[in-house]
Scaffold this active site. Structure first.
Site, PDB file in Angstrom:
ATOM      1  N   ASN A  49      57.798  42.532 -53.357  1.00 17.82           N
ATOM      2  CA  ASN A  49      58.749  42.153 -54.194  1.00 17.82           C
ATOM      3  C   ASN A  49      57.906  40.953 -55.119  1.00 17.82           C
ATOM      4  O   ASN A  49      57.697  39.967 -54.443  1.00 17.82           O
ATOM      5  CB  ASN A  49      60.020  41.616 -53.398  1.00 17.82           C
ATOM      6  N   HIS A  96      69.278  41.364 -53.517  1.00 18.29           N
ATOM      7  CA  HIS A  96      68.283  40.216 -52.966  1.00 18.29           C
ATOM      8  C   HIS A  96      68.924  39.231 -52.986  1.00 18.29           C
ATOM      9  O   HIS A  96      69.899  38.791 -53.755  1.00 18.29           O
ATOM     10  CB  HIS A  96      66.845  40.389 -53.949  1.00 18.29           C
ATOM     11  N   GLU A 147      68.343  36.303 -53.622  1.00 13.23           N
ATOM     12  CA  GLU A 147      68.128  35.502 -54.758  1.00 13.23           C
ATOM     13  C   GLU A 147      68.994  35.779 -56.046  1.00 13.23           C
ATOM     14  O   GLU A 147      69.725  35.089 -56.578  1.00 13.23           O
ATOM     15  CB  GLU A 147      66.645  35.407 -55.297  1.00 13.23           C
ATOM     16  N   GLY A 165      60.340  32.924 -48.513  1.00 10.58           N
ATOM     17  CA  GLY A 165      59.424  32.070 -48.908  1.00 10.58           C
ATOM     18  C   GLY A 165      59.670  30.576 -48.585  1.00 10.58           C
ATOM     19  O   GLY A 165      59.015  29.777 -49.160  1.00 10.58           O
ATOM     20  N   SER A 170      58.920  35.949 -45.259  1.00 13.48           N
ATOM     21  CA  SER A 170      57.516  35.518 -44.802  1.00 13.48           C
ATOM     22  C   SER A 170      56.613  36.072 -44.029  1.00 13.48           C
ATOM     23  O   SER A 170      55.710  35.897 -43.236  1.00 13.48           O
ATOM     24  CB  SER A 170      57.611  34.037 -44.334  1.00 13.48           C
ATOM     25  N   GLY A 191      55.612  36.587 -51.085  1.00 13.41           N
ATOM     26  CA  GLY A 191      54.516  35.787 -51.595  1.00 13.41           C
ATOM     27  C   GLY A 191      53.182  36.685 -51.272  1.00 13.41           C
ATOM     28  O   GLY A 191      52.343  36.673 -52.011  1.00 13.41           O
TER      29      GLY A 191
HETATM   30  C1  PEP Z   1      61.483  38.265 -50.624  1.00  9.91           C
HETATM   31  O1  PEP Z   1      61.206  37.956 -51.689  1.00  9.91           O
HETATM   32  O2  PEP Z   1      62.153  39.364 -50.445  1.00  9.91           O
HETATM   33  C2  PEP Z   1      60.557  37.657 -49.644  1.00  9.91           C
HETATM   34  C3  PEP Z   1      60.893  38.267 -48.255  1.00  9.91           C
HETATM   35  O3  PEP Z   1      59.750  36.745 -49.695  1.00  9.91           O
HETATM   36  P1  PEP Z   1      58.658  36.236 -48.848  1.00  9.91           P
HETATM   37  O4  PEP Z   1      57.868  37.332 -48.245  1.00  9.91           O
HETATM   38  O5  PEP Z   1      57.800  35.321 -49.722  1.00  9.91           O
HETATM   39  O6  PEP Z   1      59.398  35.027 -47.993  1.00  9.91           O
END
Ligand code: PEP
Length: 248
Positions: free
Chosen positions: A9, A94, A96, A172, A212, A234
């Site tokens: 993503n 998601h 966000e 994140g 993460s 990330g």
């Molecule tokens: C995500 O945006 O779906 C996500 C899991 O981000 P990250 O891997 O950066 O925690």
């Protein structure tokens, strides 16, 4: 046997030019016949991304879409705009989008139904905040998110959706759920799918963990029985993603 699915993503990162460069960098690194690999780029890079990945094992996904066919919805993207350019997947719900753009379980459900109607594979996200986890309501909350997201989805279609468990406190933040914590919730998700449909659907549906994920923790997380891959933020923007895809 469920095939693993690992999706990047990209969120609101990379201009089209930068996206092309990243795709070219990652293409040789993410080769793995045992895994479905998906890059979810920003809308403006989707056409380029589909073209640039034609000769590879990478499929392209969008990070959102609207649930209407067309019309006066300024700034929104319709499902047939995605399918016409060769997009195969769409991330829906998601955290966000839920937090910053007011998406509710009901809105996610409308989007899921519309995506399926157009032949897109939805990657449906669910997850709890740290506060909710500490209150001990994680599984209840996730059961509701999944039940509402899948409302009116036919059994044959339900088998093909991808569900992504993403604890919000792990997104994140560099804080990963332990493999046991992730497995516990992913198993609960499979259980609710079994209750809503049956064992056949529960065994077929793929459940990702997200939060993460990186080259260092992917192997342990993806070894869990009910975890069929990951949704990666990330780490999907760097060469590390090749190691995540080739976690074994
Ligand atoms: C995500 O945006 O779906 C996500 C899991 O981000 P990250 O891997 O950066 O925690």
């Amino acid at each position: 046997m469920r095939k693993m699915i690992i999706a990047g993503n990209w969120k609101m990162n990379k201009t089209p030019r930068e996206a092309l460069a990243l795709i070219e960098e990652l293409k040789p690194l993410v080769k793995n016949d045992d895994v479905d690999v998906v890059f979810c780029t920003p809308y403006v890079s989707l056409v380029l991304a589909v073209e640039a990945t034609k000769d590879s094992n990478i499929e392209i996904g969008a990070q959102n879409m609207y649930y209407e066919e067309k019309g006066a919805y300024t700034g929104e993207i319709a499902p047939n705009m995605l399918t016409e350019i060769g997009v195969k997947y769409v991330v829906l719900g998601h955290s966000e989008r839920r937090e910053y753009f007011g998406e509710t379980n009901e809105i996610v459900n409308k989007k899921v139904l519309k995506a399926i109607e157009h032949g897109l594979i939805p990657i449906i996200c669910c997850g709890e905040t740290l506060e909710q986890r500490e209150q001990g309501i994680t599984v209840d909350l996730i059961r509701t998110q999944i039940k509402v997201a899948l409302k009116d989805v036919a059994k044959e279609d339900a088998k093909n959706v991808v569900l992504a468990y993403e604890p919000i406190w792990a997104i994140g933040t560099g804080k990963t759920a332990t493999s046991q914590q992730a497995e516990e919730v992913c198993a609960a998700i499979r259980q609710v799918v079994k209750e809503v449909y049956d064992e056949e659907v529960a065994n077929a549906v793929r459940i990702q963990y997200g939060g993460s994920v990186n080259a260092g923790n992917a192997k342990e997380l993806f070894a869990m029985e009910d975890i069929d891959g990951g949704l990666v933020g990330g780490a999907s923007l760097k060469a590390d993603f090749g190691k995540v895809v080739n976690y074994k």
